[in-house]
Design an enzyme around this catalytic site. Structure first.
Site, short mmCIF file in Angstrom:
data_model
loop_
_atom_site.label_atom_id
_atom_site.label_comp_id
_atom_site.label_asym_id
_atom_site.label_seq_id
_atom_site.Cartn_x
_atom_site.Cartn_y
_atom_site.Cartn_z
N SER A 429 64.32 30.60 24.58
CA SER A 429 64.46 29.25 24.81
C SER A 429 65.87 28.42 24.45
O SER A 429 66.91 28.82 25.24
CB SER A 429 63.34 28.61 23.80
N ASP A 621 55.57 28.85 32.22
CA ASP A 621 56.39 27.99 31.39
C ASP A 621 57.09 26.68 32.38
O ASP A 621 57.38 26.84 33.56
CB ASP A 621 57.60 28.83 31.01
N HIS A 651 55.40 29.23 26.98
CA HIS A 651 56.75 29.32 26.51
C HIS A 651 56.46 29.75 25.15
O HIS A 651 55.54 29.54 24.41
CB HIS A 651 57.09 27.90 26.56
#
Length: 693
Positions: A429, A621, A651
């Site tokens: 991320s 995601d 995610h």
């Protein structure tokens, strides 16, 4: 099953339920619930008839937006997949109703509420398909993001604010994900709404968590209340609440519980890297050197904290110089004589990790479970950087600290138990973003770049541009649009209200001139690249670089004239509206388009020379399109890149790697890519060490 067969089955089973309920209506003991269920089944039929042609249209063209034929994955595919999952769930429940409605133990109220929830979900997904259709019509061939000023991006924020979302957080919670993860998602949502109820009370973080445990029962038995409250919390998001909640995993009690199930390692220490000027050889000419200054943004030079994890004690890790910087964590290490005298030789590989958390939350502790497992599987030391978090430390502080830690690790690899012959950057991320931007920073300064990057679901575009996968923020319990925007806003610095005071460091005076030079060069370089992006010719060239040259265009391209405005919804349709209305602040600052903030917008000249980039993304995601478009951009300039899209996971799946077989397999894919960077042979499955001990 083909989508046409799915929708044909939907119409058929709805008709069966309607016919059966009409036949037994006069004998029903709960006529009101029966009437409501009949109305719901007719609404589902209507939504199904409207959605099927939309799905057919997307199915005909969504392959044009994939990276290649071997890597199917983009936001349009995902929207089709989510609708298919919703309809499949409706089919299963409708078949149960048709077979059991006359049984003695059939609960009419419960099944009516279930079907109402999924009908609402299908209605809202229908609205998302209409919005995605506008993207498809307006965007250039192969382009997933709406980069027109305002446009659908602004319209989607308005829709997100007003559209009903509670149905996705109640009975339908996590229907799109792997069934093994749904209990976890339910626990997270229940915990969050319970935590939110007690957040303002005068308690410590652990005290709030304990109190929340006793007040969570009502959210377990009442899914509608849970969904409504979760929608309210995310609509009126308080960043400090979000940070506090996600950092609960790092409290002493909870971290001790997770440590019980984690892999045992011999070395797990916190290091404090002092803020001193480093001298590193130039990558192009090792006989020359370049100075690397410590991070200075916002409050001046300061140390950087990192975590060293090593499954085996290696040479250098018991060095007095390292011990002087360290603080142990966990029962497996004591200072200074607690190390076993038997040390393994230096590892040729070094893994440097940047954690996720939206730039605003978590530390290496939140991610140490899978890092411990990786250290064991890969047999390499891992250095994870605890960079400063926004909004107190907005851009570029985190980037400066990660780059400085990277350079320090190269210079002091012998203390970390490695020769650093092969160096791999890994991040998830926000950490994936930092892996890419640290490598860009290394190239711009002439420092050695890593040998490879493994980025899991990276955030490569920190702007508010709409994309088909970002439409999923309407239904995602882990990454709602309000959370995404808060994180972007915090990192961009537009909501920064206070920063830490300047730290008094002995080398401050000596660093004065270097600091000014560093900031000047960094700012000037970023400004030049940003200006290049704004110039029409450069912008056109950059846009064309992301567009594949083969194949007919499935959608209309932008022309000089503004296209005729498309009606979002048909005249006879309107999505369900929320009772919880609030204005969401849309981040808007030029920093969001800085290449070191949004590497997807970086000019080709700044990306050429990057090491091989291995991206592991999730089909479900909201940031999927970030990964797809960044991989396309790298491939179009002949940069080595791979993209793997895993199915049915949310995610942040790396932090969930112990929860299910699917998340473990996704973690193994990341390990496989790291092995490729380290040029290690794949370990046979029967010899692979288990992830738990």
């Amino acid at each position: 099953m083909d989508h046409k067969d799915v929708f044909a089955a939907l119409q058929m089973v709805c008709s069966d339920v309607i016919l059966a309920l009409n036949g037994s209506r006069s004998n029903s003991s709960n006529a009101d619930a029966t009437d409501r269920l009949l109305g719901v089944m007719r609404q589902i039929q209507e939504h199904g008839r409207a959605v099927e042609p939309l799905i057919t249209g997307f199915t005909a063209v969504y392959h044009h937006f994939d990276l290649d034929a071997q890597t199917p994955g983009n936001g349009y595919r995902t929207l089709v997949k989510v609708v298919h999952s919703c309809v499949t769930n409706i089919l299963q429940k409708a078949c149960y109703i048709a077979s059991n409605y006359s049984g003695a133990f059939f609960r009419m109220d419960h099944n009516m509420a279930e079907m109402e929830a999924y009908c609402s979900a299908l209605c809202q997904l229908r609205a998302l398909l209409y919005l995605a259709q506008i993207l498809l019509n307006d965007n250039a061939h192969g382009q997933l993001y709406s980069q027109e000023q305002g446009g659908l991006s602004e319209r989607f924020v308005e829709e997100y604010t007003s559209m009903h979302k509670a149905c996705f957080y109640g009975r339908c919670l996590g229907f799109q994900f792997s069934p093994s993860l749904r209990p976890f998602l339910q626990t997270v949502v229940i915990s969050m709404v319970s935590f939110g109820e007690n957040y303002k009370k005068q308690q410590t973080g652990l005290g709030i968590a304990a109190l929340s445990f006793f007040t969570s029962g009502k959210y377990v038995v009442d899914p509608e209340l849970r969904g409504t409250e979760f929608e309210r919390i995310t609509q009126n998001l308080d960043m400090q609440f979000w940070k506090t909640f996600w950092n609960l995993t790092e409290t002493g009690l909870l971290s001790s519980l997770t440590r019980i199930a984690s892999t045992v390692v011999q070395v797990n220490v916190i290091l404090t890297i002092p803020a001193v000027c480093l001298s590193l050889p130039l990558a192009s000419d090792p006989s020359l050197s370049v100075s690397v200054n410590p991070p200075v943004a916002h409050w001046g030079p300061g140390p950087v904290k990192v975590r060293l994890i090593s499954h085996t004690l290696r040479q250098g890790q018991d060095n007095a110089e390292l011990l002087a910087l360290s603080r142990p964590e966990g029962p497996q290490l004591s200072l200074p004589g607690g190390f076993s005298r038997q040390t393994a030789p230096l590892s040729p590989g070094l893994l440097i990790h940047f954690h996720g958390g939206g730039f605003v939350a978590q530390t290496s502790k939140s991610h140490e479970n899978y890092l411990k497992s990786w250290s064991k599987d890969l047999n390499v030391p891992i250095l994870s950087v605890d960079y400063s978090l926004a909004p107190e430390a907005p851009f570029p502080r985190a980037l400066e600290e990660c780059f400085y830690a990277y350079c320090w690790a190269l210079k002091n690899c012998h203390l970390l138990g490695s020769t650093a012959e092969r160096v791999c950057l890994v991040g998830d991320s926000a950490g994936g973003n930092l892996c890419i931007t640290v490598s860009m920073r290394a190239m711009s300064l002439g420092v050695r770049v890593p040998d490879g990057i493994v980025a899991a679901y990276p955030a490569t575009l920190l702007t508010t541009d709409a994309s088909p996968s970002r439409l999923l923020t309407l239904i995602d319990p882990l990454l709602p649009l309000s959370v995404l925007y808060k994180c972007i806003d915090a990192y961009a610095g537009s909501s920064c209200q206070s920063v830490q005071p300047a730290q008094q460091i002995d080398t401050l005076a000596a660093l004065g001139q270097d600091t000014v030079k560093l900031l000047t060069n960094f700012t000037q370089g970023a400004t030049n690249w940003f200006q290049n992006l704004l110039e029409p010719k450069a912008a056109a060239a950059s846009s064309s670089s992301t567009i594949p040259s083969n194949g007919p265009s499935p959608s209309k391209s932008h022309s000089e004239e503004k296209p005729q405005e498309v009606q979002e919804y048909p005249e006879n349709f309107e999505p369900l509206r929320s009772r919880c209305l609030v204005d969401i602040h849309t981040p808007c600052t030029p920093i969001m388009k800085n290449p070191f903030v949004s590497p997807l917008l970086a000019p080709d000249s700044l990306l050429k020379g990057l090491p091989p980039v291995h991206i592991v993304a999730s089909a479900l995601d909201a940031l999927l399109d970030d990964s797809v478009m960044f991989a396309k951009k790298l491939r179009n300039i002949n940069q080595p890149v791979t993209l793997t899209v895993v199915e049915d996971l949310p995610h942040g799946f790396l932090s969930l790697f112990q929860l299910s077989k699917e998340t473990q397999e996704a973690s193994d894919i990341c390990v496989k890519r790291i092995r490729e960077v380290f040029q290690l042979e794949e370990q046979p499955a029967d010899q692979r060490q288990p992830g738990l001990s």
